[in-house]
Write a protein that holds these residues in place. Structure first.
Motif, PDB file in Angstrom:
ATOM      1  N   GLU A  94       0.830  -1.199   0.000  1.00 40.14           N
ATOM      2  CA  GLU A  94       0.000   0.000   0.000  1.00 40.14           C
ATOM      3  C   GLU A  94       0.872   1.260   0.000  1.00 40.14           C
ATOM      4  N   ARG A  95       2.090   1.123   0.424  1.00 41.65           N
ATOM      5  CA  ARG A  95       3.030   2.237   0.477  1.00 41.65           C
ATOM      6  C   ARG A  95       4.019   2.181  -0.682  1.00 41.65           C
ATOM      7  N   ARG A  96       3.589   1.609  -1.790  1.00 44.41           N
ATOM      8  CA  ARG A  96       4.479   1.407  -2.936  1.00 44.41           C
ATOM      9  C   ARG A  96       5.019   2.719  -3.495  1.00 44.41           C
ATOM     10  N   ASP A  97       4.242   3.788  -3.418  1.00 39.89           N
ATOM     11  CA  ASP A  97       4.708   5.056  -3.976  1.00 39.89           C
ATOM     12  C   ASP A  97       5.855   5.632  -3.150  1.00 39.89           C
ATOM     13  N   ALA A  98       5.774   5.488  -1.826  1.00 42.08           N
ATOM     14  CA  ALA A  98       6.885   5.930  -0.976  1.00 42.08           C
ATOM     15  C   ALA A  98       8.120   5.089  -1.248  1.00 42.08           C
ATOM     16  N   PHE A  99       7.919   3.773  -1.426  1.00 40.58           N
ATOM     17  CA  PHE A  99       9.042   2.904  -1.762  1.00 40.58           C
ATOM     18  C   PHE A  99       9.667   3.313  -3.097  1.00 40.58           C
ATOM     19  N   THR A 100       8.827   3.602  -4.089  1.00 42.87           N
ATOM     20  CA  THR A 100       9.332   3.979  -5.414  1.00 42.87           C
ATOM     21  C   THR A 100      10.126   5.265  -5.348  1.00 42.87           C
ATOM     22  N   ARG A 101       9.625   6.272  -4.610  1.00 41.61           N
ATOM     23  CA  ARG A 101      10.371   7.528  -4.483  1.00 41.61           C
ATOM     24  C   ARG A 101      11.742   7.289  -3.861  1.00 41.61           C
ATOM     25  N   ASN A 102      11.790   6.428  -2.850  1.00 43.08           N
ATOM     26  CA  ASN A 102      13.071   6.135  -2.221  1.00 43.08           C
ATOM     27  C   ASN A 102      14.010   5.434  -3.190  1.00 43.08           C
ATOM     28  N   LEU A 103      13.486   4.465  -3.964  1.00 37.15           N
ATOM     29  CA  LEU A 103      14.324   3.749  -4.918  1.00 37.15           C
ATOM     30  C   LEU A 103      14.831   4.687  -6.010  1.00 37.15           C
ATOM     31  N   VAL A 104      13.988   5.614  -6.456  1.00 37.76           N
ATOM     32  CA  VAL A 104      14.425   6.607  -7.447  1.00 37.76           C
ATOM     33  C   VAL A 104      15.558   7.452  -6.872  1.00 37.76           C
ATOM     34  N   ALA A 105      15.393   7.914  -5.630  1.00 39.00           N
ATOM     35  CA  ALA A 105      16.436   8.734  -5.012  1.00 39.00           C
ATOM     36  C   ALA A 105      17.744   7.966  -4.878  1.00 39.00           C
ATOM     37  N   LYS A 106      17.658   6.691  -4.501  1.00 41.91           N
ATOM     38  CA  LYS A 106      18.872   5.886  -4.373  1.00 41.91           C
ATOM     39  C   LYS A 106      19.523   5.660  -5.735  1.00 41.91           C
ATOM     40  N   MET A 107      18.700   5.398  -6.758  1.00 39.19           N
ATOM     41  CA  MET A 107      19.253   5.174  -8.089  1.00 39.19           C
ATOM     42  C   MET A 107      19.923   6.439  -8.616  1.00 39.19           C
ATOM     43  N   LEU A 108      19.310   7.596  -8.372  1.00 38.52           N
ATOM     44  CA  LEU A 108      19.922   8.859  -8.787  1.00 38.52           C
ATOM     45  C   LEU A 108      21.234   9.099  -8.033  1.00 38.52           C
ATOM     46  N   THR A 109      21.237   8.804  -6.742  1.00 36.26           N
ATOM     47  CA  THR A 109      22.465   8.957  -5.961  1.00 36.26           C
ATOM     48  C   THR A 109      23.585   8.113  -6.545  1.00 36.26           C
ATOM     49  N   TYR A 110      23.266   6.868  -6.871  1.00 36.46           N
ATOM     50  CA  TYR A 110      24.262   5.955  -7.447  1.00 36.46           C
ATOM     51  C   TYR A 110      24.707   6.443  -8.816  1.00 36.46           C
ATOM     52  N   ALA A 111      23.767   6.910  -9.636  1.00 40.66           N
ATOM     53  CA  ALA A 111      24.087   7.311 -11.006  1.00 40.66           C
ATOM     54  C   ALA A 111      24.863   8.626 -11.056  1.00 40.66           C
ATOM     55  N   LEU A 112      24.466   9.592 -10.196  1.00 38.13           N
ATOM     56  CA  LEU A 112      25.098  10.909 -10.218  1.00 38.13           C
ATOM     57  C   LEU A 112      26.362  10.957  -9.383  1.00 38.13           C
ATOM     58  N   THR A 113      26.573   9.948  -8.566  1.00 42.53           N
ATOM     59  CA  THR A 113      27.722   9.850  -7.659  1.00 42.53           C
ATOM     60  C   THR A 113      27.788  11.030  -6.696  1.00 42.53           C
ATOM     61  N   ARG A 114      26.632  11.468  -6.266  1.00 40.84           N
ATOM     62  CA  ARG A 114      26.539  12.495  -5.231  1.00 40.84           C
ATOM     63  C   ARG A 114      25.223  12.312  -4.484  1.00 40.84           C
ATOM     64  N   PRO A 115      25.121  12.823  -3.247  1.00 39.81           N
ATOM     65  CA  PRO A 115      23.854  12.721  -2.529  1.00 39.81           C
ATOM     66  C   PRO A 115      22.754  13.480  -3.259  1.00 39.81           C
ATOM     67  N   VAL A 116      21.563  12.978  -3.178  1.00 40.00           N
ATOM     68  CA  VAL A 116      20.389  13.636  -3.744  1.00 40.00           C
ATOM     69  C   VAL A 116      19.681  14.360  -2.615  1.00 40.00           C
ATOM     70  N   GLY A 117      19.491  15.661  -2.776  1.00 42.09           N
ATOM     71  CA  GLY A 117      18.882  16.475  -1.734  1.00 42.09           C
ATOM     72  C   GLY A 117      17.683  17.249  -2.227  1.00 42.09           C
ATOM     73  N   TYR A 118      17.336  18.296  -1.484  1.00 43.18           N
ATOM     74  CA  TYR A 118      16.140  19.063  -1.821  1.00 43.18           C
ATOM     75  C   TYR A 118      16.179  19.660  -3.226  1.00 43.18           C
ATOM     76  N   PRO A 119      17.322  20.191  -3.706  1.00 44.73           N
ATOM     77  CA  PRO A 119      17.319  20.759  -5.065  1.00 44.73           C
ATOM     78  C   PRO A 119      16.898  19.756  -6.138  1.00 44.73           C
ATOM     79  N   ASP A 120      16.949  18.472  -5.818  1.00 43.52           N
ATOM     80  CA  ASP A 120      16.619  17.437  -6.810  1.00 43.52           C
ATOM     81  C   ASP A 120      15.201  16.891  -6.629  1.00 43.52           C
ATOM     82  N   HIS A 121      14.422  17.471  -5.715  1.00 45.18           N
ATOM     83  CA  HIS A 121      13.141  16.852  -5.369  1.00 45.18           C
ATOM     84  C   HIS A 121      12.189  16.799  -6.555  1.00 45.18           C
ATOM     85  N   GLN A 122      12.249  17.810  -7.442  1.00 39.37           N
ATOM     86  CA  GLN A 122      11.338  17.800  -8.582  1.00 39.37           C
ATOM     87  C   GLN A 122      11.684  16.680  -9.550  1.00 39.37           C
ATOM     88  N   THR A 123      12.991  16.451  -9.757  1.00 38.22           N
ATOM     89  CA  THR A 123      13.405  15.346 -10.625  1.00 38.22           C
ATOM     90  C   THR A 123      12.974  14.013 -10.036  1.00 38.22           C
TER      91      THR A 123
END
Length: 894
Positions: free
Chosen positions: A834-863
Motif C-alpha cells: 500500500e506504500r508502494r509510492d513511498a518505496f518507489t520515491r526512495n528507490l528513485v532517489a537511491k538510483m539517482l544517488t548511485y548514477a550521479l555519484t553524489r547525494p540527492v537532496g532538496y534541489p533534486d526533489h522535482q526530478t
C-alpha cells in the motif's frame, strides 16, 4: 628505478587542473564553493516545515527549556533560544544533537519539572532528527553539482580489464592492494567519500607497476610440477587396530576397509579419516603445492583415476580444495568418466593465489562416496568406553590418595571389565546394512598432480593489445621512438575516455625515452609508461567539466563515461566511443537504445553487484556468524543466499518487472540448497533459477531472504529493531532517529528468565526514553519474527534455549504508524505494498544517488518526483526507472 622513477617524473602540472590547485586540494574546495553553500542553506530553509517550527517546536521549547537555558538563566552556558533553526549554521547541528539526546534520555526537562507527554515531544524529536539528516546530506551534496571523483577499486579493476583485455582474476588480487573506498549515502562511488591522499597516490603507483608487469611479458612462463602417488599416502596403509589397556592387549579383526592398495594405486569405496561436520566427501589424499604456486595465476590440477558409480548411479567426481581455511581458498571438481579398470588422466584448470610468504599451500582431494558406508561396530565402542571409564576411576583413586581398599576395588572392577572385553573378537568395523556393500561407488586413484602457472594465451591478450602484436612481422624487433609513439597513441584516447592532444602523447613518449636513457630495457620502459598512464589524472578520474559557472550539458564523450560507469562500472566500449565520436549519443532515442543494450550485456552484472550489492547489503551477507545451535547454516547456504539476492535483482532488471517485486513477489530465485532451507520441493542442483511460490512458502521479495535475515540478527537471536530500521531506511528512505546515547539493543535473556524477543522488546519499549521512537519503529521488525536467526520459517520461538513443542508461539501482530493493523506476514507485506509510492520515491532517489555519484537532496526533489510519477504510470517497471534516470537533465548535465 621503477616506483621512485615514476614519482620523480611527476610534475606539478600532472596533478593540477588548469595549473591552479593540486588535485586533492581542488576536490575538497569544489565541495565547498560559495554557490554550493548558498544552495545548501536554501535547501534546508525550504525543507523545514515552518508551521511546525512556529506552532509546535518553539512553544515546546518555551514551555520546557527556555526558563533554564534562556536569556535569564543560561545553565551550563547553554542558550537554547539562540540555536539557529538552520541546521547548516555553525555548530547548530551539534547543539541540536545535544538537545535531542537530553530529551531522549529523559534528563531534560529535569525530573522535578513538569514532564511533557509523548505526543508533545515526539514531533520535536522528529523535527530535530530530520534537520540533522538534511544537514548531513547537504554537507555532502556540493549544492547539486557533481564534483570530479576518482575511480573506486571496482571501477579501476574493470577499466584496466577492458582497456588492456586482462583477466579479471589476475587483476583482482592486485587491485585489492589499493586502500579501501569510503562510502556515503550507502554507496562507495560518491566523490565526497573517495579521498585521494598521499597514501592513495603511493599505493596506486605500486599497483599500476604490478599491473604493467603482468600486462607486458618477456619470454616463456616457467612451469613447475608436483605429483603425489596415491599409494604413498601413509593414511591408506593397511594396518591392524588394537584395543589396549594397562592390563590387557586385545587384538580384534579390523573388519572391512574403505581402501586397498592395488596395481600401483589405491582403490577407494570410502574415504579415510574423520570428515568435517556436514561434509559428504571422502578423503583420497593430499598434495603440497607450496613449491608450485609461487605467483597468482592459472594452474592445471590433474588426477589419473578410473571409477564405477556402483548401484547408486551417481557419476563419480573428485574435489580438489586448495588452501583450506586460508584467505587463498579455492576448489574445483573433476568428473571421472573413465572406467574403474581403465584409469585415465582427468584435469581441471583453476585460478590460484599464492598468498603471503610462509603460507602452506596444500591441496586436499576427496570424492563423493557414501558417508557411513562403513561404520564402527557398536560393541567395540561399548567395550572401549567401558575400559576407559574404569581406567579413569582407578587413576582418580590413585591420584586422590584414596584408601587402599577403594583403590583395590577400582582395580578389580577394571580387571573384570578388561576380561569381558577380551572375550569380544570384533570386528572393529562393518558395512552399514542401509547401503549396498556389494556394488558401492568406487574409485581407483594412481596419482594427483599440479603444474603451472599455465598461460591461457601466450603472449597474453594484454601484451598483444598494447604492442599490437597481430602485426608481428611489421613490429618484430622494433624498439624505436616511433613505435613507442604508436603504442601510446593507440592507448591514450581509450585510457582517458576522450580525444587526446599531441602534448599529452608527447609527455608519455618522452617519459618512456627518459627511462631508456636511464638504462631501462625497451619492455621495462614501456611498462613504466603504462604504469604512468594508469596512475595519471586522465585515467584515475572521471574528468567532467569543472570550469563552468553554471550547469551545462555533458558532451558525448562525458556522457558515454557517465553512462558506462553507471551501468557497467567501467569505461565505454567501442560502440559508445563510436557514437560519441559521431556526436550521436545525446540523441534521446539513441541514448535509450544504448541503455537497453548495456543492460542486456553481461557487463551489467557490475550494476547488479554495485547497486543491489550495496542497497540490499548483499556485500555484507556472511558477516554475522550464527551460533552452533543453528546447525542448518553452512557455507553452501551462505554463498547461495548471496547468489539469490543478486539473481533476484538481475531478474527484475532483465525482465523489466515492477519494482514492487522487492516488497513482495510470486517467485524466488533459488537453488537446491535454498529450496531445502525454504521448504520448497522440486528444485535440484546448485544453479539459481526462477521458481514460482505459493503463500504457504512464506517467501517473496527481499524480506525473508535468508542472507538478509541472518545479517539483521546477532547470530544468537533475532533483532527486530535492527530489521525494522533496515526496512524503514533502505526500502522507504525514512531512517529512525538516533537512539539516546548507550541505548543499545534489547538484552539477551538472563539466568532464570525465558522471555521471547517480543516480550523483552515490550519491556524495552516501556522505558519512557524509548517509547516514542519504538512505537513507530518496532512493528516493521516484529512482523518478520517468523524468520529465525538464519532466515528459516518458524511458528514457535527457537534459539536462546527455546526448543520443542512447548516453545512459545511467535506473535507478529502490530500496527503501522498510520493506524492500520496486521496479524500475519502476508498482511504486513500487503501493508507495505500500500506504500508502494513511498518505496518507489526512495528507490528513485537511491538510483539517482548511485548514477550521479553524489547525494540527492532538496534541489533534486522535482526530478525525483517526475521520475517517480513516470515509473508509477508505467506499472512501476524497473527499466522505466533506469531509462528516466538516464534521460533526466541531472544525469546529462554537469
Amino acid at each position: 628505478m621503477k616506483l621512485p622513477f615514476i614519482l620523480s617524473r611527476y610534475t606539478n602540472s600532472d596533478w593540477n587542473l588548469g595549473g591552479v590547485l593540486p588535485l586533492p586540494v581542488l576536490i575538497l574546495v569544489s565541495a565547498m564553493t560559495p554557490d554550493a553553500i548558498a544552495l545548501g542553506q536554501e535547501a534546508v530553509e525550504e525543507s523545514v516545515e515552518r508551521d511546525l517550527v512556529t506552532e509546535v517546536v518553539q512553544p515546546f521549547l518555551a514551555a520546557h527549556c527556555v526558563r533554564c537555558h534562556g536569556p535569564k538563566q543560561a545553565n551550563a552556558g547553554f542558550r537554547i533560544d539562540q540555536i539557529p533553526t538552520d541546521f547548516t549554521a555553525a555548530k547548530a547541528a551539534e547543539q541540536w544533537k545535544e538537545v535531542v539526546d537530553m530529551i531522549n534520555l529523559g534528563e531534560m526537562p529535569p525530573k522535578e519539572e513538569a514532564r511533557p507527554r509523548p505526543d508533545e515531544f515526539e514531533p520535536v524529536v522528529d523535527w530535530i532528527h530530520r534537520g540533522l539528516r538534511d544537514a548531513e546530506r547537504l554537507a555532502h551534496s556540493a549544492g547539486g553539482r557533481i564534483p570530479m571523483r576518482r575511480l573506486n577499486r571496482v571501477e579501476f579493476a574493470n577499466t584496466v580489464r577492458d582497456l588492456l583485455h586482462m583477466d579479471p582474476k589476475v587483476l583482482a588480487p592486485l587491485v585489492e592492494e589499493l586502500p579501501g573506498d569510503g562510502k556515503a549515502e550507502g554507496f562507495d562511488r560518491l566523490g565526497v567519500a573517495l579521498f585521494f591522499d598521499q597514501t592513495q597516490i603511493q599505493r596506486t603507483l605500486e599497483v599500476a607497476e604490478r599491473i604493467a608487469e603482468r600486462a607486458i611479458v618477456v619470454g616463456d612462463p616457467e612451469v613447475q610440477t608436483e605429483r603425489a602417488e596415491a599409494e604413498n599416502n601413509p593414511r591408506v596403509k593397511p594396518s591392524k587396530r588394537q584395543m589396549t589397556s594397562r592390563f590387557a592387549n586385545t587384538v580384534v579383526a579390523p573388519g572391512p576397509s574403505g581402501f586397498e592398495t592395488t596395481d600401483g594405486g589405491v582403490r577407494f569405496v570410502h574415504g579415510y579419516g574423520n570428515r568435517p561436520k556436514g561434509d559428504r566427501w571422502g578423503r583420497l589424499g593430499n598434495l603440497d603445492a607450496s613449491d608450485v604456486v609461487l605467483q597468482d595465476g592459472y594452474y592445471r590440477i590433474r588426477v589419473r583415476a578410473g571409477a564405477s558409480p556402483g548401484s547408486r548411479g551417481e557419476p563419480i567426481r573428485v574435489r580438489a580444495i586448495y588452501g583450506s581455511k586460508t584467505p587463498v581458498h579455492a576448489e574445483v571438481e573433476i568428473p571421472i568418466p573413465s572406467r574403474l579398470d581403465d584409469p585415465q588422466v582427468h584435469e581441471a584448470m583453476v585460478f590460484l593465489r599464492c598468498g603471503p610468504d610462509g603460507l602452506k599451500r596444500g591441496i586436499g582431494f576427496s570424492f563423493n562416496d557414501i558417508d557411513k558406508l562403513i561404520v564402527t561396530t557398536p560393541e567395540n565402542n561399548h567395550w572401549m568406553r567401558a575400559v576407559r571409564e574404569a581406567q579413569g576411576q582407578l587413576r582418580d583413586a590413585n591420584t586422590s590418595g584414596a584408601p587402599k581398599a577403594e583403590i583395590e576395588q577400582a582395580r578389580a572392577e577394571l580387571d573384570a571389565i578388561v576380561a569381558e572385553a577380551s572375550k569380544w573378537k570384533g570386528p572393529l568395523r562393518h558395512f552399514n546394512p542401509e547401503h549396498d556393500s556389494e556394488n558401492p561407488p568406487t574409485i581407483f586413484v594412481d596419482w594427483f598432480e599440479i603444474s603451472g602457472p599455465v598461460a591461457q594465451q601466450w603472449p597474453p591478450k594484454s601484451h598483444q593489445t598494447l604492442l599490437f602484436a597481430g602485426d608481428e612481422e611489421a613490429n618484430a624487433g622494433r624498439e624505436d621512438a616511433d613505435y613507442v609513439r604508436e603504442i601510446f597513441t593507440r592507448l591514450l584516447g581509450r585510457a582517458y575516455r576522450r580525444p587526446v592532444n599531441r602534448a599529452e602523447i608527447d609527455g608519455v613518449v618522452e617519459f618512456v625515452e627518459q627511462a631508456r636513457q636511464s638504462g631501462a630495457e625497451f619492455y621495462d620502459a614501456v611498462r613504466l609508461g603504462l604504469a604512468r598512464v594508469l596512475c595519471s589524472p586522465g585515467f584515475l578520474f572521471i574528468q567532467e567539466p569543472a570550469d563552468a559557472p553554471t550547469p551545462r550539458k555533458l558532451n558525448d564523450y562525458e556522457l558515454a563515461s557517465r553512462l558506462s560507469y553507471f551501468l557497467w562500472s567501467s569505461m565505454p566500449d567501442e560502440t559508445l566511443f563510436e557514437l560519441a565520436e559521431r556526436e550521436r549519443l545525446r540523441d534521446p532515442q539513441t541514448l535509450l537504445e544504448q541503455v537497453d543494450r548495456m543492460l542486456d550485456d553481461p557487463k551489467a552484472d557490475a550494476f547488479v553487484e554495485g547497486f543491489a550489492g550495496q542497497w540490499l547489503d548483499v556485500r555484507e551477507f556472511g558477516n554475522t556468524v550464527p551460533a552452533k545451535e543453528y546447525s542448518d547454516y553452512d557455507a553452501a547456504l551462505e554463498e547461495s543466499s548471496k547468489l539469490e539476492a543478486y539473481a533476484f535483482f538481475r531478474e527484475v532488471v532483465a525482465d523489466d518487472l515492477p519494482v514492487t517485486n522487492f516488497l513482495d513477489s510470486e517467485f524466488v530465485m533459488i537453488n537446491q540448497r535454498l529450496a531445502q532451507h525454504y521448504g520448497i520441493e522440486g528444485v535440484e542442483g546448485p544453479n539459481i533459477r526462477r521458481v514460482a511460490i505459493e503463500p504457504q512458502h512464506h517467501r517473496g521479495g527481499v524480506l525473508g531472504m535468508a542472507g538478509l535475515m541472518t545479517l539483521l540478527s546477532d547470530g544468537t537471536r533475532t533483532l527486530p529493531v535492527r530489521r525494522a530500521a533496515w526496512v524503514k531506511t533502505e526500502l522507504f528512505g525514512d531512517p529512525p532517529g538516533n537512539p539516546p546515547p548507550n541505548a543499545g539493543e534489547i538484552q539477551p535473556n538472563t539466568a532464570g528468565k525465558k522471555l521471547t524477543v517480543r516480550e523483552r522488546l515490550d519491556l524495552h519499549r516501556n522505558e519512557p526514553t524509548c517509547a516514542s521512537c519504538h512505537a513507530k519503529l518496532d512493528p516493521f521488525g516484529i512482523a518478520l519474527e517468523n524468520y529465525d536467526v538464519i532466515g528459516k520459517w518458524r511458528t514457535q520461538a527457537n534459539g536462546e534455549g527455546f526448543r520443542g513443542k512447548n516453545a512459545p508461539l511467535i506473535d507478529v501482530s502490530g500496527r503501522f504508524p498510520e493506524g492500520d493493523a496486521f496479524t500475519s506476514l502476508q498482511q504486513y507485506k500487503a501493508g507495505l505494498l500500500e506504500r508502494r509510492d513511498a518505496f518507489t520515491r526512495n528507490l528513485v532517489a537511491k538510483m539517482l544517488t548511485y548514477a550521479l555519484t553524489r547525494p540527492v537532496g532538496y534541489p533534486d526533489h522535482q526530478t525525483v518526483a517526475t521520475i517517480s510519477d513516470s515509473v508509477r504510470q508505467n506499472d512501476y517497471r524497473m527499466r522505466t526507472l533506469i531509462r528516466k534516470v538516464v534521460a533526466s537533465e541531472l544525469f546529462q548535465s554537469k
